[in-house]
Scaffold this motif. Structure first.
Motif, PDB file in Angstrom:
ATOM      1  N   LEU A 531      -6.871   7.343  14.267  1.00 19.75           N
ATOM      2  CA  LEU A 531      -7.486   6.022  14.450  1.00 19.75           C
ATOM      3  C   LEU A 531      -6.493   4.916  14.091  1.00 19.75           C
ATOM      4  N   LEU A 532      -5.766   5.110  13.012  1.00 18.82           N
ATOM      5  CA  LEU A 532      -4.724   4.163  12.630  1.00 18.82           C
ATOM      6  C   LEU A 532      -3.618   4.114  13.678  1.00 18.82           C
ATOM      7  N   GLY A 533      -3.204   5.298  14.164  1.00 15.47           N
ATOM      8  CA  GLY A 533      -2.162   5.347  15.176  1.00 15.47           C
ATOM      9  C   GLY A 533      -2.578   4.657  16.463  1.00 15.47           C
ATOM     10  N   GLN A 534      -3.816   4.876  16.889  1.00 16.35           N
ATOM     11  CA  GLN A 534      -4.320   4.242  18.100  1.00 16.35           C
ATOM     12  C   GLN A 534      -4.350   2.716  17.949  1.00 16.35           C
ATOM     13  N   THR A 535      -4.766   2.240  16.784  1.00 17.44           N
ATOM     14  CA  THR A 535      -4.852   0.803  16.546  1.00 17.44           C
ATOM     15  C   THR A 535      -3.469   0.174  16.440  1.00 17.44           C
ATOM     16  N   ASN A 536      -2.596   0.801  15.666  1.00 17.06           N
ATOM     17  CA  ASN A 536      -1.258   0.247  15.461  1.00 17.06           C
ATOM     18  C   ASN A 536      -0.405   0.319  16.726  1.00 17.06           C
ATOM     19  N   LEU A 537      -0.371   1.499  17.336  1.00 21.63           N
ATOM     20  CA  LEU A 537       0.571   1.752  18.424  1.00 21.63           C
ATOM     21  C   LEU A 537       0.092   1.179  19.754  1.00 21.63           C
ATOM     22  N   ILE A 538      -1.169   1.403  20.102  1.00 21.28           N
ATOM     23  CA  ILE A 538      -1.664   1.015  21.426  1.00 21.28           C
ATOM     24  C   ILE A 538      -2.253  -0.393  21.412  1.00 21.28           C
ATOM     25  N   LEU A 539      -3.140  -0.672  20.485  1.00 21.22           N
ATOM     26  CA  LEU A 539      -3.804  -1.977  20.487  1.00 21.22           C
ATOM     27  C   LEU A 539      -2.867  -3.092  20.009  1.00 21.22           C
ATOM     28  N   HIS A 540      -2.145  -2.837  18.923  1.00 20.97           N
ATOM     29  CA  HIS A 540      -1.332  -3.882  18.313  1.00 20.97           C
ATOM     30  C   HIS A 540       0.036  -4.015  18.981  1.00 20.97           C
ATOM     31  N   VAL A 541       0.859  -2.957  18.922  1.00 18.84           N
ATOM     32  CA  VAL A 541       2.224  -3.053  19.437  1.00 18.84           C
ATOM     33  C   VAL A 541       2.244  -3.156  20.961  1.00 18.84           C
ATOM     34  N   LYS A 542       1.548  -2.235  21.639  1.00 21.52           N
ATOM     35  CA  LYS A 542       1.548  -2.272  23.101  1.00 21.52           C
ATOM     36  C   LYS A 542       0.789  -3.483  23.632  1.00 21.52           C
ATOM     37  N   GLY A 543      -0.441  -3.670  23.166  1.00 26.44           N
ATOM     38  CA  GLY A 543      -1.280  -4.721  23.727  1.00 26.44           C
ATOM     39  C   GLY A 543      -0.848  -6.119  23.346  1.00 26.44           C
ATOM     40  N   LEU A 544      -0.820  -6.383  22.030  1.00 23.37           N
ATOM     41  CA  LEU A 544      -0.551  -7.746  21.578  1.00 23.37           C
ATOM     42  C   LEU A 544       0.912  -8.143  21.692  1.00 23.37           C
ATOM     43  N   TYR A 754      -5.949  -2.446   4.293  1.00 28.97           N
ATOM     44  CA  TYR A 754      -6.938  -1.765   3.458  1.00 28.97           C
ATOM     45  C   TYR A 754      -6.822  -0.254   3.617  1.00 28.97           C
ATOM     46  N   VAL A 755      -6.462   0.172   4.819  1.00 30.04           N
ATOM     47  CA  VAL A 755      -6.369   1.589   5.110  1.00 30.04           C
ATOM     48  C   VAL A 755      -4.958   2.108   4.859  1.00 30.04           C
ATOM     49  N   VAL A 756      -3.958   1.332   5.297  1.00 29.47           N
ATOM     50  CA  VAL A 756      -2.568   1.768   5.155  1.00 29.47           C
ATOM     51  C   VAL A 756      -2.213   2.004   3.696  1.00 29.47           C
ATOM     52  N   TYR A 757      -2.682   1.143   2.795  1.00 27.34           N
ATOM     53  CA  TYR A 757      -2.357   1.265   1.381  1.00 27.34           C
ATOM     54  C   TYR A 757      -3.298   2.218   0.628  1.00 27.34           C
ATOM     55  N   ASN A 758      -4.094   2.952   1.325  1.00 28.04           N
ATOM     56  CA  ASN A 758      -5.146   3.733   0.682  1.00 28.04           C
ATOM     57  C   ASN A 758      -5.097   5.193   1.136  1.00 28.04           C
ATOM     58  N   PRO A 759      -4.037   5.929   0.816  1.00 33.74           N
ATOM     59  CA  PRO A 759      -3.919   7.298   1.326  1.00 33.74           C
ATOM     60  C   PRO A 759      -4.880   8.282   0.693  1.00 33.74           C
ATOM     61  N   VAL A 760      -5.544   7.901  -0.391  1.00 34.80           N
ATOM     62  CA  VAL A 760      -6.509   8.798  -1.005  1.00 34.80           C
ATOM     63  C   VAL A 760      -7.751   8.936  -0.122  1.00 34.80           C
ATOM     64  N   HIS A 761      -8.237   7.806   0.417  1.00 35.37           N
ATOM     65  CA  HIS A 761      -9.430   7.838   1.263  1.00 35.37           C
ATOM     66  C   HIS A 761      -9.092   7.838   2.753  1.00 35.37           C
ATOM     67  N   THR A 762      -8.065   7.084   3.125  1.00 28.32           N
ATOM     68  CA  THR A 762      -7.798   6.843   4.545  1.00 28.32           C
ATOM     69  C   THR A 762      -6.314   7.035   4.852  1.00 28.32           C
ATOM     70  N   PRO A 763      -5.839   8.256   4.850  1.00 30.76           N
ATOM     71  CA  PRO A 763      -4.396   8.491   4.999  1.00 30.76           C
ATOM     72  C   PRO A 763      -3.893   8.230   6.411  1.00 30.76           C
ATOM     73  N   MET A 764      -2.644   7.769   6.492  1.00 32.53           N
ATOM     74  CA  MET A 764      -1.990   7.592   7.772  1.00 32.53           C
ATOM     75  C   MET A 764      -1.171   8.818   8.151  1.00 32.53           C
ATOM     76  N   MET A 765      -0.628   9.507   7.168  1.00 30.08           N
ATOM     77  CA  MET A 765       0.219  10.665   7.406  1.00 30.08           C
ATOM     78  C   MET A 765      -0.413  11.862   6.700  1.00 30.08           C
ATOM     79  N   VAL A 766      -1.066  12.737   7.442  1.00 32.23           N
ATOM     80  CA  VAL A 766      -1.774  13.869   6.860  1.00 32.23           C
ATOM     81  C   VAL A 766      -0.917  15.124   6.997  1.00 32.23           C
ATOM     82  N   PRO A 767      -0.553  15.780   5.897  1.00 33.87           N
ATOM     83  CA  PRO A 767       0.183  17.048   6.017  1.00 33.87           C
ATOM     84  C   PRO A 767      -0.666  18.096   6.737  1.00 33.87           C
ATOM     85  N   ALA A 768      -0.012  18.927   7.533  1.00 35.40           N
ATOM     86  CA  ALA A 768      -0.749  19.944   8.284  1.00 35.40           C
ATOM     87  C   ALA A 768      -1.458  20.924   7.359  1.00 35.40           C
TER      88      ALA A 768
END
Length: 852
Positions: A531-544, A754-768
């Motif tokens: 969800l973070l990747g979709q928002t950052n990469l597609i909506l923000h960087v690509k779109g805006l 709020y999400v990027v700085y919060n890897p306990v609840h909402t991680p951006m990089m999840v180990p496999a």
């Protein structure tokens, strides 16, 4: 403007109770004082900003005096050398006339003259000296001290050496190989080798037993102490000159996060302090040094509109970089010297794919300890800390808000449902009327390979509205599908047992307490990362950035260059501010230097570009569907965009789509301002507007350089009047762009903290393997956000520039817009619930444009 010097940096080290400041003779390690402050090194702090600049000015004056002295000494030395040369000639002549063979040494000076090599037609010069000494041996000369060959030889790399040992104790790590510039080595003025002397490869040593080594606060303090005992000043300078991987080769990997923060403290000043913004640490005095925030455009200045390939030397490998446009440079009235210098420092440290040495490895990992993770990612950064609210940099509060909201909604573990209820990520929802459920579908992201060791992107989830708790209720997650497995609400029970790979039964709550994600909880975290990747990469960087903002600024400057006081140009000025500067610099960092691999999504940059290319070809952006009415209609979500009435039990009757409600309010506010502006500048005559030659030229360029305009014509012709310039089409396009580059850019680019700085609840990089938080990917992601997102830039509620207005009437249009927006933040709970009490940024933090 920019202080690279580090001797004045002031570092706040972590408190270490019961530790004393001493050198341990056995370990030779530096310990902390009880107060937690190291002596011997003082790092940069904003409160000493002015002192440093005064000191710098003194140094410049002293340097000029020193240069004058050296110049005088050099001239005097040359005069002495000339006389010595003449004296030597007489000496040699006298020696030879006395019968000597004249066999003089090639590398010895006689009276200041360097004897020329016997087989070289050129004459040696002498180096600067005070006193006698041997002559230097220069490239291409022959003689006793010179290389026999006179030809220049360019250097070339030899073969790669063997790959070294894996640097991990278990799991994924890095193994390096090296090569030398010795095939041949450069000589006689030949070119040195250009390229990487070392490369790192991902290595895997099998799963870590019992979750592997997770580092503690004591490990963090020890690593930070070692930075100082290793001479931080020298090492941080090397960070810019040799790159972060150089640091990694000779330091503890936990220290790398600390070096990263120290370096970003230095770079932050250049990126942040553009003209017009108060210098920190100076109080009201800072206004005197700031200069004008806004400068009027220069008449007839040409800002050429070019495809992105024209402003980068990097080969992206995809045609879309030729299909979208930016300006070739920032306009002269927007200073960017500090910004460019800081970007240059960063790019020099990221040469040869340096970021991979940190972000591709999983180790070291930290436990799910929020305070420890905050300290690890923020110690060494001195401008503000993670407890402060600066701009939208409020990620620390995100952790506490999730805990608070979870408690308010019945102590739920359903974090994904809370995110989709209360944050910008609800932008990705659609509604199935037949099933009466909401859906999040990220399966388009599944074909792309993640970085080695990280979980794959993709997945989907469904939600239903639950009005049991809270003022507006919430969305409750009913199913999660990830990795070919679907989990339902029955699996979400806290006491439901899950059997792991070793055949041991445990609940997700028990595993999380041990810093591990398993079962549905692991799937939920992977969907959040996607969800973070979709928002950052597609909506923000690509779109805006790629498709809208930079081209919007370039077209507006170009179309009105001969009349910068044109009414439409004045209206658009604040919404085009610094977008080219931000976008062009961002793309170089993100893809040429691979910063995207840790700041956008856990995907190799090639995979990210491949994903962008797929979305452009298969789901092209239409300007019409960015308008809030069409945006909701396309997702079958329009019925949820108003505050709900209560049902018979006094509870909300349906879901309240807060994100869209806010954006729609902002767009309606901009529509009112545009109508008012036409009344003020054209006496309400829209025929005069659409027949204005400059506006017609601007409209034509907009359609030419913003592909989303033509996509709107193809998909929703009625929305854009078939592409013709009309009152309706002009109002629709301008209000839509204003909404996205200001209000929505704040949400999708900044509130995500709020999400990027919060890897306990909402991680951006999840180990496999679901174990712990990879420290360096998190620390560098934190650095990327606080350095390039949370900057001092023009805000929508700032005092406007006088030259935007022709008189009191159009000024009133703008100030009424500001009053309306300010009132939203004061009286409407969908806006006023911000900052420390909600997941949205406050209205006074919203920038006027995509300037960061």
């Amino acid at each position: 403007m920019f202080n690279k010097q580090l001797s004045g940096i002031n570092k706040r080290m972590p408190n270490a109770a019961a530790k004393s400041m001493e050198i341990d003779d056995d370990s030779d390690k530096l310990h902390l004082t009880e107060a937690g402050r190291l002596s011997g090194f003082k790092l940069y702090h904003p409160e000493r900003h002015v002192k440093l600049k005064i000191f710098t000015a003194i140094c410049v004056v002293c340097g000029c005096i020193g240069a004058a002295f050296v110049a005088g000494a050099t001239w005097a030395s040359a005069e002495v050398g000339a006389s010595q040369n003449a004296a030597e000639a007489k000496t040699i002549k006298a020696i030879r006339s006395s019968g000597s063979s004249g066999d003089f040494d090639d590398d010895v000076g006689y009276g200041g003259f360097c004897w020329k090599c016997s087989e070289n037609s050129g004459t040696r010069g002498w180096s600067w000296w005070f006193g006698w000494g041997a002559c230097p041996c220069h490239d291409g000369w022959k003689g006793a001290c010179c290389d026999i060959s006179m030809a220049a030889v360019d250097g070339s790399f030899g073969a790669w050496g063997a790959v070294g040992d894996c640097d991990a104790e278990c799991g994924y790590g890095q193994a390096t190989k090296t090569r030398q510039c010795d095939n041949p080595a450069p000589k006689n003025g030949g070119k040195p080798c250009l390229g990487a002397f070392t490369e790192a490869e991902t290595c895997y040593l099998g799963p870590c037993a019992d979750g592997g080594p997770l580092y503690s606060l004591a490990d963090l303090i020890e690593a930070e102490s070692s930075v100082f005992s290793a001479n931080v000043k020298f090492t941080v300078n090397d960070l810019w000159e040799k790159g972060i991987c150089y640091i990694m080769e000779s330091s503890d990997k936990i220290s790398a996060a600390f070096y990263n923060s120290i370096g970003s403290s230095v770079m932050y000043e250049g990126v942040n302090f553009v003209r017009g913004f108060k210098w920190w640490g100076l109080g009201s005095v800072g206004d005197s040094f700031a200069g004008d925030k806004w400068k009027e455009a220069v008449t007839n200045e040409e800002i050429n509109i070019v495809p992105y390939t024209a402003v980068t030397g990097f080969n992206y490998g995809y045609d879309f970089m030729n299909d979208f446009f930016t300006a070739e440079k920032s306009p002269s009235w927007e200073d960017d010297e500090g910004h460019d210098f800081a970007i240059g420092m960063l790019t020099s440290s990221l040469e040869n794919a340096d970021t991979t040495c940190l972000t591709h490895g999983l180790e070291p990992r930290f436990p799910f300890d929020h305070d420890l993770l905050m300290k690890a990612a923020w110690d060494g950064f001195t401008w503000f800390d993670y407890h402060e609210l600066k701009y939208a940099s409020n990620g620390d509060f995100g952790y506490h808000l999730v805990n608070q909201r979870a408690a308010e909604h019945g102590d739920t573990m359903d974090t994904l449902g809370l995110l989709m209820t209360e944050t910008v990520f609800s932008v990705h929802l659609t509604y199935d009327s037949a099933k009466e459920e909401f859906e999040l579908d990220l399966t388009d992201m599944e074909p792309y390979d993640p970085l080695p060791g990280y979980a794959a992107m993709g997945g989907k989830a469904t939600f239903v509205f639950d009005n049991t708790y809270g003022k507006y209720g919430r969305l409750r997650t009913t199913s999660i599908t990830y990795g070919g497995v679907t989990y339902t609400e029955a699996d979400f029970a806290e006491d439901a047992k899950i059997t792991n790979a070793d055949g041991i039964e445990e609940t997700v709550k028990e595993a999380e307490a041990d810093s591990r994600w398993i079962g549905w909880r692991f799937a939920e975290k992977c969907i959040m990362s996607s969800l973070l990747g979709q928002t950052n990469l597609i909506l923000h960087v690509k779109g805006l950035h790629l498709e809208l903002a930079a081209a919007f600024q370039g077209v507006t400057i170009s179309a009105f260059k001969s009349n910068v006081q044109h009414p439409l140009r004045r209206l658009l000025d604040q919404f085009t501010h610094r977008s080219v500067q931000a976008t062009n610099g961002n793309f170089d960092l993100l893809f040429e230097h691979k910063a995207a691999e840790f700041s956008l999504a856990p995907l190799d940059y090639n995979q990210q570009l491949k994903m962008i290319d797929w979305y452009i070809k298969n789901k092209p952006l239409s300007m019409a569907t960015l308008s809030m009415d069409k945006f909701a209609e396309e997702r079958n979500m329009d019925q949820f965009s108003e505050k709900p009435a209560d049902d018979a039990n006094g509870r909300p009757s349906k879901f309240f789509w807060r994100w869209h409600y806010r954006a729609a309010k902002a767009q309606a506010m901009y529509v009112d301002m545009i109508e008012c502006w036409v009344d003020a500048n054209y006496a309400g005559d829209w025929n005069a507007v659409v027949n204005d030659a400059m506006i017609a030229d601007w409209w034509a360029k907009m359609k030419q350089y913003l592909p989303s305009m033509q996509e709107a014509v193809d998909q929703h012709s009625e929305w854009i009047s078939g592409g013709e310039l009309t009152r309706e089409s002009l109002t629709s396009v301008v209000s839509t762009i204003m909404t996205w580059v200001s209000h929505i850019h704040e949400d999708v680019g900044h509130s995500a903290a709020y999400v990027v700085y919060n890897p306990v609840h909402t991680p951006m990089m999840v180990p496999a393997d679901g174990i712990g938080v990879p420290l360096n990917s998190f620390a560098f992601n934190t650095n990327a956000y606080r350095t390039f997102v949370f900057l001092e830039r023009a805000k929508l509620l700032d005092d406007p520039a006088d030259f935007w207005f022709s008189g009191a009437a159009d000024r009133q249009c703008y100030t009424t817009m500001q009053d309306t927006y300010r009132a939203f933040g004061e009286t409407d709970d969908a806006f006023s619930e911000c900052g420390t009490t909600g997941f949205y940024s406050c209205v006074d933090a919203v920038e006027t444009s995509v300037s960061s």
